[in-house]
Design a protein around this motif. Sequence first.
Motif, short mmCIF file in Angstrom:
data_model
loop_
_atom_site.label_atom_id
_atom_site.label_comp_id
_atom_site.label_asym_id
_atom_site.label_seq_id
_atom_site.Cartn_x
_atom_site.Cartn_y
_atom_site.Cartn_z
N UNK A 3 22.99 62.32 72.97
CA UNK A 3 24.15 61.43 73.09
C UNK A 3 25.42 62.23 73.35
N UNK A 4 26.05 62.00 74.52
CA UNK A 4 27.31 62.68 74.80
C UNK A 4 28.46 62.03 74.02
N UNK A 5 29.38 62.85 73.54
CA UNK A 5 30.55 62.33 72.85
C UNK A 5 31.77 62.48 73.74
N UNK A 6 32.26 61.34 74.21
CA UNK A 6 33.35 61.39 75.17
C UNK A 6 34.67 60.94 74.57
N UNK A 7 34.75 60.97 73.25
CA UNK A 7 36.00 60.60 72.60
C UNK A 7 37.01 61.73 72.75
N UNK A 42 16.36 64.40 80.53
CA UNK A 42 17.36 63.99 79.55
C UNK A 42 17.91 65.23 78.86
N UNK A 71 44.86 62.27 73.78
CA UNK A 71 44.97 60.88 74.23
C UNK A 71 46.32 60.53 74.82
N UNK A 79 18.40 62.76 87.83
CA UNK A 79 19.15 61.63 87.29
C UNK A 79 18.36 60.84 86.25
N UNK A 80 17.10 60.58 86.55
CA UNK A 80 16.36 59.63 85.74
C UNK A 80 15.20 60.20 84.94
#
Lengths: 520, 65
Positions: free
Chosen positions: B55-59, B34, B65, B30-31
Amino acid sequence: EGGGGHPPRAAGMAQAEAAGDAGLGPAAAPEGAELAELAAVIGATVPTGFEQTAAEEVREKLGSASRISKDRGKIYFEVPARSLPQVHRLRSVDNLFVVVQEFKDYQFKENKEDALKDLEDLVKKLPWTDPLKVWELNNSLKKKKTKRKKHNLQSPASRGKPSDGGEEGGADQSNTNDQEDCAQAPVAAEAAGGQDAEHPQGVTSRNGAEEEEEEDSEQPAVRAGAQASSESGSKAGEGQTGEGEAKVLRFRVTCNRAGDKHSFTSNEAARDFGGAVQEHFQWKADMTNFDVEVLLNIHSSEVVVGIALTEESLHRRNITHFGPTTLRSTLAYGMLRLCDPQPTDIIVDPMCGTGAIPIEGAAEWPCCYHIAGDNNPQAVKRAANNISSLLRKNESKDSSAALGAPLDVLQWDICRLPLRTGSVDVVVTDMPFGKRIGSKKKNWDLYPACLMEMGRICTPGTGRAVLLTQDKKCFAKALSRVGHIWRRAQTVWVNVGGLHAAVYLLRRTPEPAQDARPCW
Amino acid sequence: KLGRPSELPPEPSPGYEADEEFLRRLHHVLLEVEVLEGSLQCPDSGRRFPISRGVPNLLLSEDEA
């Protein structure tokens, strides 16, 4: 009594001053111990509205009680001189100074010449000795810091554009904030003194280009410096303090004046006070390369004379990659404190921009887990870069392997957060202001949707939100629609880049959220 | 799935709070790890969300949508 004089030798600082202090033996010790215990009255500028927060931090970390100059963005507290390093580590303060003397009820003469003469005469009566010792002690601390900074990969953050400084002035802005002035300090150092300020000995001053034009009417405070340029060329070398010989110090005076019923301007006060300081100490006036910055703060009948202990404002400390609306770290800290973070709390900033809040959070509350997110790819990139810079900076201090930070950045949509219902303890964010990002119309739709989604992810009963916004009307309206999940607990009025904004502390009601997301 | 299947069980076993060995491995994943490049997979829909440069992209896309 002179400014150069006998350098202090504080027991704890002996190593730091070794360079200049060569040859001083055990005889120095008793004097050093005395200096360490010297009571220093420190003044600190803080974001207006967060004076109480800052006072709490001071009590917590230094054990001292503070006097608050409410809504003026200043607090005062007393600490032994040896606590200076801890004072510099306070996260809620923008700038620090040591108080020479405070006058609660100073009677200014009505006539301009008389009032100014009084200020001039004041100089020789002030108790400079101890504050100057504190100033010297502070210098040796700064030298240590400067050496370390050279190892960092990024240049000091304050060199960036003061993006939230904005333009000051404008007639509708009453009572200019000192902290905005301080934020411009690197700029003002070159620019200040744009008005004519004559040196008593008749040497005309050099006018720099004045970047901040301010009307010196009754209300706003104007920043000005007394200045003189020497015709014969400047004396070379700043020299090291602690060389044992009296060296000629360079100084400037900065005057902030607010309130009506003063017959003089801050420029005039700075000029004349500066002239008297110059005569008294035989220092050299220098607008840009000064050793001592004397502060003359006048607020109606309150006068505070101080000596600055910080040059660059501390508030940009964590941020190296700026965005158009980067929040200053001191404000971020104040907002986080308002949430009262507890160990193991999950703290989310769903509109993090360049990451000012979560970065401050991870630095100060490492027992919490901080999650930062934004929909804007530039913002996310900058936030990630700011985090990397910070990790690299911490790396160089320790020889051991760099630890990570309890902090993550994601790209997401505030209205569709990929977080489970009721799983977050705290939501802290700087909500988009209509004027700088987006538009007021967008806020009408965005605010209620945000509040609903933030309400969904937040733990019922114990969850809380701290939200900064300038669009108070829109926010109030949105809040009225979500009264079943959010209750307003506290409001702090703040000033962000010249705009009047508010920070709202909300508490999540015990009512559970619906999992199904409404379509907005 | 970090490609080390033997390290963590698919579900926490009862009494996991006291199992220090398990907690250490969990903490590590978890910590201390990365993901720089990879993806996150939704357990319900199976939809993968890319992770790029940490960086995850969760868009969601327009039609999702």
